[in-house]
Structure formats: structure tokens, C-alpha cells
Design an enzyme around this catalytic site. Structure first.
Site, PDB file in Angstrom:
ATOM      1  CB  SER A  91      -0.945  -0.052   1.208  1.00 31.02           C
ATOM      2  OG  SER A  91      -1.921   0.944   1.150  1.00 31.02           O
ATOM      3  CG  LEU A  92       1.618   5.645   2.350  1.00 32.54           C
ATOM      4  CD1 LEU A  92       1.348   6.547   1.154  1.00 32.54           C
ATOM      5  CD2 LEU A  92       1.168   6.324   3.636  1.00 32.54           C
TER       6      LEU A  92
END
Length: 698
Positions: free
Chosen positions: A347-348
Site C-alpha cells: 500500500s502506502l
């Protein structure tokens, strides 16, 4: 007291019963006494509940060997669990090496009793176990049973006979003054030796570490649907990797070419939220819907923090310094390690790593090499380059043939099919090599005419090659890593979306990360956070991502069924439309002689056939496209190889995409298909391949 055998135990062997169990599991009254073989356990505390977990057979042997040697007085430290935890023998503590974690109690266990709640066996304290063992030894030697002992908690244990030993839990009495031990209450089973209790002793991990992977988490402190930490999720990923190695790299393991891959978690969330920002947020947070607001402050806001130059600096500094610290510590503890290092982000976390990698500084020699393209500095270097190309194409077995012919990169690009045939290269590998040569030649031809490079000198090209990808990045001083990552794996990654929002419309096909030559974007089809990368490199061509093969070697049944039904429905629709057209034309035309009717019928069929072709043609390309997909040129970001890989959804997930969207974003930690791709690509850099190539894999 006899100590257990201290011979080294292979990590791949199944757990063996201790010697005492094999010799004399249950002695007869008045028989010969055999000392109990201890096994070491550690206490896992979750939500105030204690659970005793056995060490692996090899870790337990190592701990017992250190204990038997009387090294406890020196507070000797024994590495366990693949070197990720140290056991301090004197204090009986298990301490995490690479991350912060609560210290766990360690116990040398010989006697156990069955717990109340979950029927799992709990070890007695070491001192009381010695008392029990002494009483047991006297009972066996003299043949005198019905021994009654009192535990430190004033509970009664009775040794009736070797097969029946009972622990009586006292009944709560209203009279506090009467606290004498009693045999009332529900009896609990007592067992001697780990071989007599139902517990699975795990296999140890291979001692040899071939590769190191750092794993960076995404938003929030929890990384999966069960709200577990990055440490727990990476533990799962590592365990899956060990089972995948045993299933798919058995030959290499038997030849001792393969040990294991070590995965270490990198945590940046706690550093960010220890800056005092949570206190500031708390002051301005509304009191209503308290839990939801707290969840948003703790997780969703991490995205906004990363887009703030102040907190972005904190995040990139934490990630880089933590990876450098872990790398240095790992090398200190594993001085024999000669493998490479890769990085993975979820993800991030993948975006943070991508921004870090785009801002790494390559060596001047590498810049020169990139600018000059195919020019080689020496013939030896050229041969090595050809070997690298063959390795990428999974044709390593032909390296000797090319070396014998003294082929460097330049001569490889001048090769024709006739030359390769004369060298004895079979048709399949020949086609792969020729396609690679043609794709690279086309790329070179298109370079001078590209808008970004037209009229520029090679110096200008080198200086501006990172400008496009770095456009719109948060203004921060990006730290340098102490190593060059071999491969960058992105799981459920929003990199494509962030680049687009920052204003990057297209990634230059000639662009590659300065210090990392491999890049894989892996995602679940229902992951709401994941975006593709390849369409940003090749915007004019529509093509599917690479479908990740199932780890058992075939496409999931429901996907095959879905494809079959789609093909069938298209065929039915085409046949039906063709029939309707013929019928309509026969109604609308005026009557003609029979001779002409035959010709018009033929014409109608011909027309229907020509009209059917456009409908049926799109049906054939999918199969062709699927076979051709690995040959699509997607630039240098992954060394000319495909970048986007999509997982196959499970049958239950295909019923409702929205229902499983969140699960789709958090599924990577236990996904065998994801782990197998990671292992396959890592070991491919070392020239080691799967036992059986999976269908559809590159």
C-alpha cells in the site's frame, strides 16, 4: 541426569521423538528408570491469555546443549527462530533482535498438566518439575506408587501409576481459614515428557540464508483484516515462503543450492505518531463518533501526513534509517551472508519505497554505462552481459554455448536465426532470443525521435531522465540506502495513481530506477487501492496484466469455467445473429427463379460469414494475447520484463467484488501465489529455477 543428543539436526527433517520416548515410554513398576528428555518452551501472551509455545527441535537441542554445558552462569545468549530472537539462558528470557517486542518467559519443560479453558497442556515450573521427576524416579525404582505431592499453589498431585497421574484443582471454600490441600474438585491430567502431550513441535528453519527482504507496511498500525501488526504479518509471509520452498524448490534443496529467504519488517508508523502530532490532533477532534474519528486519525491520515513536507521527511528518514540499521545488524549477526537484498512495500509503503528509490544516486560508472547503451568496456564484461540477458530469458543453460563462441552484447544483437541455428540453439529459445533482439532494436530506433529527447545531448538526457517520474514529489531530502536493492516488490500499490495525480502522464520507456533493476507490481483484482503501472509506459497499447499462476500449477477452476462460458455465449450470440440475418434477408427479397435462389443463398451465406468474422475474431485474440503477453515491451523499469501481475480471485470472492474489496487489499501476507512469485524472481537472479515451471509464468 542424561542430556539429550546434541548432534546437529537438519531443518528439513520432520520432528523426531526424544530418545527416551523411543526406548521406554512407560516403565513397568519396579522397572528401570529412564530420565525424562526436556523440551524448551516460551510463553506467548495475547490479550492477557498465556499460551506456551514449543521451540523447534533444533532450537531446543541448542538450548539444552548450552544448559547442559553449565553456561548459564555466564548469561550465555542462544539465537533462536532463525536468529530473530535471542534467549538469555540465566534470566530465562526470549528477546526480539530486530524490532521492539515484549520480553517472553522461557522454560525448560519436563512435566505438564492440562489447562481448564482450552485443554492445552501447561508446563510446571522448572523447580516443581524436578520434585515431580524425583518422586517419579523413586516410584519407578521401588515400585511404590500412590505418591501424593503438594504444588507451590497448595494443589495436590497424585502419581497413581505410570499411566495415571492426576492434578486436583482446589474448590473455592467459603472458609478462608481452612486452606489445607484437598483432593476435591475436577481432576486434571498430568503428563511426563513432551512426547506424551498433544503438541506440534515445529520444524526448524534452514540455517543458510540466500537473500534478505525488507518489508515496509502501509497506513496505520494494523496490516490485515485481523488487525495484526507488521511483525505478525511478515511472520506469516515468511512461514508461507518456507512451505513454498519445500514444495517448489525440492531439487535445489536436495542439492543444497537453496536455504531460505529472510523477511524483516520495517515499522515507520510508531515513529511518526510519537512526534506529538496525536496530541495536537486530539485537541481539534470532535467528541462525536469517537471510535471512527480515532481510527481515521490513526490510519487514514497517514496518507495526508506523507503529502506534508514536514511529516514526509520524518517518514522517509525513518524508513531509510531503519532499513540501513536492520541491514547493518543483520550483517553483524550473519557475517557469512553473501546474498542480495530486496525490498517490498504494501500500500502506502510501496509509494514511500518508490520515492526513495527514484531519488537514489547511481554510481558514475553506471550512469556512463546507461548513457552508452550497448557499448561494452571489455570482452569479459560483454560476455557477462550476454549471460545476464540469457538469465532474464530463463535460458541460462545456453550460457556455455555463447561463451564458447565469444559472443558479447554487440555480436548478440547482430545474430540472425541462421546463426543461432548453427550454434545448436533449439527453436523455442531461438524465438525468445530473436524477439528480445528485435524489441531492443526497435526501442533504440525510437529513442532519437522521442519528444523528450529530440535535439538533446546524451548529457542532457542523463540529467533529465528522473525529472518526469519525480514530478510533484513532496519536497524532502531523500536519504540514501547503504545497499543496492536487487528487486522492488509492490503489493496492492497506489504508485500509478499518485504519479498521475502528481502530473506524471507517461513514464519514459527508457527509465529505470537508479540502483534497482527489478520492479514487480502485484495486486488482487478487487483491491480498491491498487493501480497498474504498465499503461503509463505503453499508453497506446491495451493489454492485460500477467495473470499470476496458481501455486499448485493451474488456473482456478471457476476462472476456467467463467472463460469457457464467456466463449460459449459469444459463439451462441454470433450463430444466432447470423441465422437471424439470413432469415431477414430471405423475407425482404422479392421471389426469384430457383437457379438465382441458389446463388443468392450462397451470397447470403457468404455475407453472413463475412459479417460473422469481425465478431469471432476478437474471440481468438484473447487466447493468442495471453500467450503473447510476456513478449510485450514495457520498457526498462523491470529490465524489459513485465511489471503488472494480478492474482486470481478465490471462488467465494467472485460472488461479490464489493464484499471482498477490503480483504483484497489485505490478502497478500498469506497468499501462496504472491510468495511464490517473490521466491521465483529472487532465485532466478541466482540462476535457480522452480522444479516445474508454472503454466503462464514468464
Amino acid at each position: 541426569r542424561r542430556s539429550p543428543r546434541s548432534s546437529p539436526m537438519s531443518a528439513q527433517e520432520p520432528p523426531r521423538p526424544p530418545p527416551a520416548a523411543a526406548e521406554s515410554p512407560e516403565p513397568e513398576p519396579g522397572g528401570r528408570y529412564e530420565a525424562v528428555v526436556p523440551h524448551w518452551f516460551w510463553c506467548k501472551v495475547t490479550d492477557t491469555r498465556e499460551r506456551w509455545v514449543p521451540f523447534s527441535a533444533q532450537d531446543s537441542e541448542r538450548l539444552e546443549e548450552a544448559h547442559g554445558a553449565g553456561r548459564e552462569q555466564d548469561d550465555v545468549v542462544v539465537p533462536t527462530s532463525g536468529g530473530r530472537y535471542d534467549v538469555h539462558l540465566r534470566t530465562r528470557q526470549r528477546v526480539a533482535v530486530y524490532w521492539e517486542e515484549e520480553v517472553s518467559e522461557v522454560r525448560r519443560c519436563t512435566w505438564f498438566y492440562k489447562g481448564d479453558k482450552d485443554n492445552k497442556f501447561i508446563p510446571y515450573s522448572e523447580s516443581f518439575s524436578e520434585e515431580l521427576e524425583e518422586a517419579y524416579m523413586i516410584a519407578v525404582t521401588l515400585g511404590e506408587w500412590k505418591k501424593k505431592l503438594e504444588s507451590p499453589n497448595r494443589e495436590v498431585i497424585i502419581l497413581h501409576n505410570p499411566k495415571l497421574m492426576v492434578h486436583y484443582h482446589p474448590v473455592a471454600s467459603s472458609d478462608d481459614w481452612v486452606s489445607t490441600p484437598t483432593e476435591q474438585g475436577r481432576p486434571r491430567t498430568v503428563k511426563r515428557g513432551v512426547e506424551n502431550i498433544a503438541v506440534e513441535i515445529p520444524n526448524g528453519e534452514p540455517l543458510q540464508i540466500d537473500h534478505l527482504v525488507f518489508v515496509v507496511h502501509g497506513i496505520g498500525p494494523a496490516c490485515d483484516i485481523r488487525f495484526r501488526s507488521i511483525v505478525q504479518c511478515v511472520n506469516d509471509f515468511r512461514n508461507v515462503s518456507l512451505s513454498m520452498l519445500q514444495a517448489h524448490f525440492k531439487k535445489a534443496q536436495e542439492q543444497q543450492q537453496v536455504g531460505r529467504v529472510e523477511f524483516l519488517p520495517v515499522n515507520w508508523h510508531s515513529s511518526l505518531h510519537s512526534t506529538g502530532v496525536d496530541v495536537d490532533l486530539e485537541r481539534i477532534t470532535l467528541p462525536s463518533i469517537n471510535r471512527l474519528r480515532h481510527f481515521i486519525n490513526d490510519t487514514i491520515l497517514d496518507v495526508f501526513f506523507y503529502n506534508s513536507s514536514t511529516y514526509c521527511q520524518t517518514i522517509v528518514d525513518t524508513v531509510a534509517s531503519e532499513m540501513n540499521r536492520l541491514h547493518q545488524l543483520f550483517l553483524q549477526r550473519n557475517p557469512q551472508f553473501k546474498g542480495g537484498v530486496s525490498i517490498a512495500g504494501h500500500s502506502l509503503g510501496s509509494l514511500i519505497l518508490f520515492d526513495l528509490l527514484t531519488n537514489q544516486k547511481a554510481d558514475p560508472e553506471e550512469d556512463e554505462h546507461c548513457a552508452q547503451g550497448s557499448r561494452t568496456t571489455s570482452s569479459t564484461g560483454g560476455i557477462e552481459e550476454v549471460k545476464e540477458i540469457l538469465k532474464k530469458l530463463e535460458l541460462s543453460e545456453y550460457c556455455d554455448v555463447f561463451e564458447k563462441e565469444k559472443m558479447d552484447r554487440q555480436t548478440l544483437f547482430l545474430c540472425t536465426e541462421k546463426n543461432l541455428k548453427e550454434m545448436g540453439i533449439p527453436l523455442g529459445p531461438r524465438m525468445k532470443i530473436l524477439h528480445y533482439i528485435s524489441s531492443k532494436t526497435e526501442m533504440k530506433v525510437s529513442e532519437p525521435g522521442s519528444p523528450s529527447q529530440q535535439g538533446d545531448s546524451s548529457e542532457d538526457v542523463r540529467n533529465c531522465q528522473y525529472r518526469d517520474v519525480g514530478l510533484g514529489q513532496v519536497s524532502a531530502n531523500y536519504p540514501q540506502l547503504n545497499y543496492k536493492p536487487t528487486i522492488f516488490f509492490a503489493f496492492g500499490s497506489p504508485i500509478g495513481m499518485f504519479l498521475t495525480v502528481r502530473g506524471v502522464k507517461r513514464i519514459d520507456p527508457n527509465y529505470s530506477l537508479p540502483t534497482c533493476k527489478g520492479f514487480f507490481n502485484i495486486y488482487h483484482p478487487f483491491d480498491p487501492v491498487a493501480y497498474r503501472i504498465e499503461p503509463m509506459i505503453v499508453p497506446d497499447l491495451e493489454f492485460e496484466p500477467m495473470l499470476l499462476p496458481h501455486h499448485k500449477g493451474r488456473k482456478r477452476m471457476h476462472l476456467e469455467l467463467k472463460e469457457g462460458l464467456t466463449r460459449m455465449s459469444v459463439d451462441l450470440k454470433n450463430n444466432l445473429l447470423g441465422s437471424l440475418r439470413v432469415a431477414w434477408q430471405s423475407f425482404t427479397r422479392s421471389p426469384v427463379p430457383a437457379l438465382e435462389a441458389g446463388s443468392t443463398e450462397a451470397e447470403a451465406e457468404a455475407e453472413a460469414g463475412t459479417e460473422k468474422q469481425p465478431d469471432t475474431k476478437p474471440e481468438e485474440p484473447p487466447a493468442a494475447v495471453k500467450e503473447e503477453t510476456p513478449l510485450i515491451n514495457v520498457g526498462k523499469l523491470n529490465g524489459g520484463n513485465r511489471i503488472d501481475y494480478v492474482l486470481q480471485e478465490k471462488p467465494i470472492e467472485s460472488f461479490n467484488e464489493y464484499l471482498f474489496a477490503l480483504q483484497g487489499h489485505l490478502c497478500y501476507w498469506e497468499s501462496e501465489d504472491t510468495v511464490l512469485l517473490v521466491l521465483k524472481e529472487i532465485y532466478q537472479t541466482q540462476g535457480i529455477t522452480l522444479d516445474q515451471p508454472l503454466p503462464g509464468s514468464q
